[in-house]
Motif scaffolding. Structure first.
Motif, PDB file in Angstrom:
ATOM      1  N   ALA A  49      10.148  67.613   5.096  1.00 29.60           N
ATOM      2  CA  ALA A  49      10.306  68.552   6.464  1.00 29.60           C
ATOM      3  C   ALA A  49      11.816  68.689   6.699  1.00 29.60           C
ATOM      4  O   ALA A  49      12.132  69.701   7.439  1.00 29.60           O
ATOM      5  CB  ALA A  49       9.522  67.707   7.325  1.00 29.60           C
ATOM      6  N   ASP A  50      12.588  67.712   6.742  1.00 28.40           N
ATOM      7  CA  ASP A  50      14.123  67.806   6.851  1.00 28.40           C
ATOM      8  C   ASP A  50      14.997  68.425   5.910  1.00 28.40           C
ATOM      9  O   ASP A  50      16.111  68.539   6.362  1.00 28.40           O
ATOM     10  CB  ASP A  50      14.455  66.167   7.155  1.00 28.40           C
ATOM     11  CG  ASP A  50      13.773  65.646   8.191  1.00 28.40           C
ATOM     12  OD1 ASP A  50      13.226  66.425   9.257  1.00 28.40           O
ATOM     13  OD2 ASP A  50      13.929  64.291   8.465  1.00 28.40           O
ATOM     14  N   ALA A  73       4.143  58.973   3.693  1.00 30.88           N
ATOM     15  CA  ALA A  73       4.658  59.454   4.759  1.00 30.88           C
ATOM     16  C   ALA A  73       6.123  59.771   4.816  1.00 30.88           C
ATOM     17  O   ALA A  73       6.667  60.803   5.581  1.00 30.88           O
ATOM     18  CB  ALA A  73       4.274  58.495   6.045  1.00 30.88           C
ATOM     19  N   GLN A  74       6.743  58.990   4.065  1.00 25.65           N
ATOM     20  CA  GLN A  74       8.051  59.229   3.962  1.00 25.65           C
ATOM     21  C   GLN A  74       8.436  60.526   3.099  1.00 25.65           C
ATOM     22  O   GLN A  74       9.694  61.309   3.496  1.00 25.65           O
ATOM     23  CB  GLN A  74       8.765  57.706   2.966  1.00 25.65           C
ATOM     24  CG  GLN A  74      10.191  57.845   2.967  1.00 25.65           C
ATOM     25  CD  GLN A  74      10.935  57.070   3.694  1.00 25.65           C
ATOM     26  OE1 GLN A  74      10.763  55.847   3.657  1.00 25.65           O
ATOM     27  NE2 GLN A  74      11.393  57.477   5.053  1.00 25.65           N
ATOM     28  N   ALA A 124      11.485  72.932   2.717  1.00 22.57           N
ATOM     29  CA  ALA A 124      10.124  72.604   3.388  1.00 22.57           C
ATOM     30  C   ALA A 124       8.826  73.664   3.296  1.00 22.57           C
ATOM     31  O   ALA A 124       7.806  73.148   3.020  1.00 22.57           O
ATOM     32  CB  ALA A 124      10.208  72.240   4.717  1.00 22.57           C
ATOM     33  N   ARG A 182      15.560  59.492   2.964  1.00 23.16           N
ATOM     34  CA  ARG A 182      15.232  58.238   3.490  1.00 23.16           C
ATOM     35  C   ARG A 182      14.117  57.402   3.032  1.00 23.16           C
ATOM     36  O   ARG A 182      13.223  58.181   2.256  1.00 23.16           O
ATOM     37  CB  ARG A 182      14.768  58.653   5.201  1.00 23.16           C
ATOM     38  CG  ARG A 182      16.067  59.095   5.960  1.00 23.16           C
ATOM     39  CD  ARG A 182      15.427  59.345   7.302  1.00 23.16           C
ATOM     40  NE  ARG A 182      16.523  60.020   8.132  1.00 23.16           N
ATOM     41  CZ  ARG A 182      17.183  61.326   8.008  1.00 23.16           C
ATOM     42  NH1 ARG A 182      16.361  62.051   7.097  1.00 23.16           N
ATOM     43  NH2 ARG A 182      18.148  61.460   8.729  1.00 23.16           N
ATOM     44  N   THR A 186       9.362  58.895  -2.548  1.00 24.55           N
ATOM     45  CA  THR A 186      10.403  59.405  -1.524  1.00 24.55           C
ATOM     46  C   THR A 186      10.318  61.167  -1.504  1.00 24.55           C
ATOM     47  O   THR A 186      10.730  61.485  -0.575  1.00 24.55           O
ATOM     48  CB  THR A 186      11.741  59.079  -1.594  1.00 24.55           C
ATOM     49  OG1 THR A 186      12.279  59.460  -2.873  1.00 24.55           O
ATOM     50  CG2 THR A 186      11.635  57.466  -1.321  1.00 24.55           C
ATOM     51  N   VAL A 199       6.826  63.086   3.291  1.00 26.55           N
ATOM     52  CA  VAL A 199       6.455  64.332   4.260  1.00 26.55           C
ATOM     53  C   VAL A 199       7.623  64.583   5.109  1.00 26.55           C
ATOM     54  O   VAL A 199       8.249  65.489   5.157  1.00 26.55           O
ATOM     55  CB  VAL A 199       5.184  64.109   4.864  1.00 26.55           C
ATOM     56  CG1 VAL A 199       5.233  65.045   6.017  1.00 26.55           C
ATOM     57  CG2 VAL A 199       4.008  64.192   4.180  1.00 26.55           C
ATOM     58  N   ASP A 200       8.373  63.464   5.635  1.00 32.60           N
ATOM     59  CA  ASP A 200       9.454  63.371   6.433  1.00 32.60           C
ATOM     60  C   ASP A 200      10.695  64.261   5.802  1.00 32.60           C
ATOM     61  O   ASP A 200      11.424  64.984   6.170  1.00 32.60           O
ATOM     62  CB  ASP A 200       9.825  62.370   7.194  1.00 32.60           C
ATOM     63  CG  ASP A 200       8.778  61.627   8.217  1.00 32.60           C
ATOM     64  OD1 ASP A 200       8.059  62.627   8.674  1.00 32.60           O
ATOM     65  OD2 ASP A 200       8.842  60.699   8.538  1.00 32.60           O
ATOM     66  N   ASN A 201      10.773  63.475   4.445  1.00 33.39           N
ATOM     67  CA  ASN A 201      12.030  63.973   3.831  1.00 33.39           C
ATOM     68  C   ASN A 201      11.988  65.486   3.359  1.00 33.39           C
ATOM     69  O   ASN A 201      12.948  66.300   3.307  1.00 33.39           O
ATOM     70  CB  ASN A 201      12.201  63.087   2.478  1.00 33.39           C
ATOM     71  CG  ASN A 201      12.653  61.999   2.713  1.00 33.39           C
ATOM     72  OD1 ASN A 201      13.436  61.300   3.841  1.00 33.39           O
ATOM     73  ND2 ASN A 201      12.469  61.028   1.763  1.00 33.39           N
ATOM     74  N   ARG A 248      10.518  53.058   4.060  1.00 31.61           N
ATOM     75  CA  ARG A 248       9.190  52.855   3.930  1.00 31.61           C
ATOM     76  C   ARG A 248       8.539  52.918   2.561  1.00 31.61           C
ATOM     77  O   ARG A 248       7.554  52.651   2.385  1.00 31.61           O
ATOM     78  CB  ARG A 248       8.321  53.875   4.621  1.00 31.61           C
ATOM     79  CG  ARG A 248       8.600  53.516   6.306  1.00 31.61           C
ATOM     80  CD  ARG A 248       8.019  54.823   7.130  1.00 31.61           C
ATOM     81  NE  ARG A 248       8.667  56.022   7.099  1.00 31.61           N
ATOM     82  CZ  ARG A 248       8.115  56.964   7.572  1.00 31.61           C
ATOM     83  NH1 ARG A 248       7.052  57.267   7.979  1.00 31.61           N
ATOM     84  NH2 ARG A 248       9.150  58.207   7.488  1.00 31.61           N
ATOM     85  N   ASP A 263       2.482  54.912   2.692  1.00 34.26           N
ATOM     86  CA  ASP A 263       3.840  54.787   3.309  1.00 34.26           C
ATOM     87  C   ASP A 263       4.727  55.597   2.748  1.00 34.26           C
ATOM     88  O   ASP A 263       5.480  56.612   3.207  1.00 34.26           O
ATOM     89  CB  ASP A 263       4.549  53.298   3.415  1.00 34.26           C
ATOM     90  CG  ASP A 263       3.843  52.384   4.498  1.00 34.26           C
ATOM     91  OD1 ASP A 263       3.573  52.928   5.642  1.00 34.26           O
ATOM     92  OD2 ASP A 263       3.551  51.195   4.296  1.00 34.26           O
TER      93      ASP A 263
END
Length: 236
Positions: free
Chosen positions: A78-79, A71-72, A83, A10, A44, A74-76, A13, A68
């Motif tokens: 984690a998903d 944070a993006q 991870a 993703r 990313t 980290v989310d990518n 951001r 930003d």
């Protein structure tokens, strides 16, 4: 959103979006077998996740200065299925490299750095940070790599040809020498628009390669490109 075979990126951001040349770097560079790997300026998280897919036991640190993009990433991460092996750090690489716990720890380092210097800057600060060298001059980047890379390690970087020539010249003063280079073209009749170069502390003859993304029709992917990205791109 960009879906790969084993993970999703993703990017709403992040200023630096997924691009073909970054994917080539992630698929082409030697990412080793096990050990520790570093992604400088992860954005990313793309390169860190591509490396994690190929090197199935590496512990990977990914460093990103922009809040930003961090944070993006980290989310990518984690998903993703990786991870547990990828850690994202919100930090300038200059500060990260200064910590003794990281110095000379990485067998592989990957970098897709900002490379614009004097070109017209964007009113968007995040875009400037992603594309312009102000926060990461080449000398600072080389100094960080010199501190962080193991004596037997490899550093892989993606740049346009002119900037790669500048970095290659500067690298000699840091005792880093090119041993491998990939010239990337849109198709065989187009000029080289990016280069992927591997550096190490050992001086040896450079191994030269070339890759065209498309056939000369500009639409059909070459077999070489398909084979390189086959384990990542859903369309292959």
């Amino acid at each position: 959103m960009f879906r790969f075979k084993q993970f999703t990126i993703r990017q709403e951001r992040a200023a630096m979006k997924v691009c073909t040349d970054a994917c080539v770097l992630g698929a082409w560079a030697d990412v080793g077998d096990g050990g520790r790997l570093l992604d400088i300026g992860t954005g990313t998280g793309l390169l860190a996740l591509m490396a994690a897919q190929r090197n199935t036991s590496a512990q990977i640190d990914a460093v990103e200065i922009d809040a930003d993009a961090y944070a993006q990433a980290v989310d990518n991460v984690a998903d993703s299925p990786f991870a547990g092996r990828v850690r994202v750090h919100h930090q300038a690489i200059q500060a990260f490299a200064a910590l003794s716990e990281h110095q000379q720890q990485y067998g592989r380092i990957l970098t897709n750095p900002p490379f614009y210097t004097n070109q017209l800057r964007s009113p968007d600060a995040a875009v400037n940070r992603a594309l312009h060298t102000g926060d990461l001059p080449f000398d600072d980047l080389l100094s960080a790599v010199r501190q962080l890379l193991r004596p037997d390690g490899q550093w892989w970087i993606l740049l346009p040809p002119y900037e790669m020539k500048v970095v290659t010249t500067l690298a000699q003063s840091y005792e880093l020498y090119p041993f491998h280079q990939l010239d990337l073209r849109h198709h065989a009749q187009k000029p080289v628009f990016r280069q992927v170069t591997g550096f190490s502390f050992a001086e040896k003859p450079i191994e030269l390669h070339e890759l065209a993304v498309y056939e000369t029709d500009g639409r059909t992917y070459t077999d070489a490109f398909r084979n390189l990205l086959r384990n990542y791109y859903l369309i292959f």
